[in-house]
Design an enzyme around this catalytic site. Structure first.
Site, short mmCIF file in Angstrom:
data_model
loop_
_atom_site.label_atom_id
_atom_site.label_comp_id
_atom_site.label_asym_id
_atom_site.label_seq_id
_atom_site.Cartn_x
_atom_site.Cartn_y
_atom_site.Cartn_z
N SER A 143 0.84 -1.19 0.00
CA SER A 143 0.00 0.00 0.00
C SER A 143 0.89 1.25 0.00
CB SER A 143 -0.96 -0.05 1.19
OG SER A 143 -1.95 0.94 1.09
N ARG A 180 -12.54 6.32 8.79
CA ARG A 180 -12.11 4.92 8.73
C ARG A 180 -13.11 4.07 7.95
NH1 ARG A 180 -7.54 2.14 8.44
NH2 ARG A 180 -7.61 0.13 9.53
N ASP A 184 -8.28 -5.56 -6.45
CA ASP A 184 -7.88 -4.32 -5.77
C ASP A 184 -8.15 -3.13 -6.68
OD1 ASP A 184 -6.68 -2.28 -4.37
OD2 ASP A 184 -4.72 -3.23 -4.22
N HIS A 191 -8.14 -4.54 -1.76
CA HIS A 191 -6.84 -4.05 -1.33
C HIS A 191 -6.34 -4.78 -0.09
CE1 HIS A 191 -3.48 -1.35 -1.11
NE2 HIS A 191 -3.85 -0.86 0.06
N ASP A 192 -7.25 -5.24 0.73
CA ASP A 192 -6.87 -5.94 1.96
C ASP A 192 -6.16 -7.26 1.69
OD1 ASP A 192 -7.52 -4.23 3.98
OD2 ASP A 192 -9.47 -5.14 4.42
#
Length: 412
Positions: free
Chosen positions: A159, A228, A330, A363-364
């Site tokens: 990232s 968040r 992603d 993305h995780d």
């Protein structure tokens, strides 16, 4: 155990200085003069990358931590890449001396907005200088100087930590042999810039932000929670959200995390809402709102080509090897963006591999699917870009030979 070191006066890229830069860091394994691997954490990560017993720095020939010990994890109990860093794992701490430092501007032990300004005895707040990814790289170089590490076998990051790794190839090309840029890009695209901008406005619009001078106290918890939640939507893929939540009801009452609208008692409180509220509740207990503003600004600002005519020009002095890893699900940092980075490396003659990992996790994935990342990363560290094991490459026939989907699991 997280340690802190004082590195003396530090001037940031913005032109402002602080009298003493402190970095929180952890080391794992033993240093032999040529096996150092720097791991760069993602946006809200810490120096606590793995639950591995730290070896004595003096015994391994590296300088100690300056005599100051922080709390074990500085508030983040979970080692964020514990399935990747450790004995017999992709970044094997029986082979490599691993260093991970919390970046300036964060709130996990390094100098940042919540840290005490030694000149006033009060938290810096928004008087802390603006930070950039370049500042992170320069601070890490100062730490490595302190530890007696002249050259890195590799720098690896995911990232925005991947941007940090790329910046090492740009800024200190003579100090690193291999760069692993995972789930990252040379710069953010406008959609992600827009989401980050809304997230920051959620924080600064919260009355409890108080212009950044909310210490002591809880600060803008509602604004930080909303920020968040936006981040989590960006980290997940459409397929993963559908599989994980669907349109299911949560099966629990609406929490008081945020003020409820009048229809909340009639309409369904859904599983996906419950997930986001839970993540917000956890996050505001462990992270600082000002640090979130500072770190997202640093990520948004980063442009590999800044100061150069192109990405390739920025990487021209690097004489090592590069690994780019991207994930099909992603949309935060896409496969196409990773290929742009790989092309920039190739344009300079750098031996480069771009591994595309099939994943619905968004993305995780670089955090939650270590088994898919492990083979490529472990092989790259050990043998360079020609390393395996890679299997099931049939779908790569219409792509350059540097592409290869990764399916094998190092940990299964």
């Amino acid at each position: 155990m997280t340690e802190r070191v004082s590195l003396g006066p530090f001037e940031f890229a913005c032109g402002e200085s602080i009298p003493d830069l402190e970095l929180a860091y952890e080391t794992y394994g033993e240093y032999d003069g040529g096996n150092a691997v720097l791991v760069c954490h993602a946006l809200t990560g810490s120096a606590h990358v793995a639950n591995v017993a730290r070896t004595g720095a003096e015994e391994s020939g590296v300088r100690g931590g300056g005599g100051r010990t922080a709390r074990d994890t500085d508030g983040q109990a979970r080692a964020w890449w514990n399935d990747v860093v450790g004995p017999a794992k992709a970044i094997d701490t029986t082979e490599y001396f691993v260093v991970c430092a919390n970046v300036p501007g964060s709130c996990y032990g390094s100098s940042g907005p919540p840290a005490t300004n030694p000149e006033t005895g009060e938290p810096y707040g928004t008087d802390f200088p603006a930070v950039t990814v370049a500042d992170w790289t320069r601070a890490q170089a100062r730490l490595l100087d302190h530890l007696g590490v002249d050259r890195l076998h590799a720098v690896v990051g995911g990232s925005v930590g991947g941007m940090n790794a790329l910046d090492w190839a740009k800024r200190y090309p003579d100090r690193v042999d291999r760069v692993g840029a995972i789930a990252t890009a040379a710069r953010l695209d406008p959609q992600c810039l827009a989401i980050d901008a809304v997230a920051r406005r959620a924080i600064t619009s919260d009355p409890k932000w108080e212009g950044g001078d909310y210490y002591p106290g809880d600060g803008p918890t509602e604004g930080l929670g909303l920020a968040r939640q936006l981040g989590h939507v960006m980290y997940l893929s459409k397929n993963s959200m559908d599989a994980k939540f669907g349109r299911r009801a949560a099966g629990r009452a609406v929490p008081d995390t945020f003020p409820a609208d009048p229809g909340a008692g009639f309409f369904t409180y859904r599983d996906v809402e419950s997930y986001l509220d839970y993540q917000a509740e956890r996050f505001v207990d462990r992270f600082d709102a000002n640090s979130y503003l500072y770190l997202t600004r640093a990520m948004d600002d980063y442009d590999l080509a800044e100061g150069y005519t192109s990405d390739a020009d920025a990487l021209a002095a690097f004489d090592g090897q590069a690994l780019c890893v991207s994930y099909t699900g992603d949309w935060h940092f896409t496969v196409e963006q990773a290929e742009t980075v790989a092309e920039a490396f190739r344009a300079t003659g750098t031996p480069t591999a771009h591994h595309i990992i099939e994943s619905d996790h968004g993305h995780d994935a670089f955090l939650v699917e270590p088994g898919k990342l492990g083979p490529a990363l472990r092989g790259f560290l050990a043998s360079g870009v020609r390393a395996g094991p890679i299997t099931d490459t049939a779908s790569s026939t219409d792509r350059p030979s540097q592409f290869a989907p990764v399916h094998t699991s190092l940990f299964s």
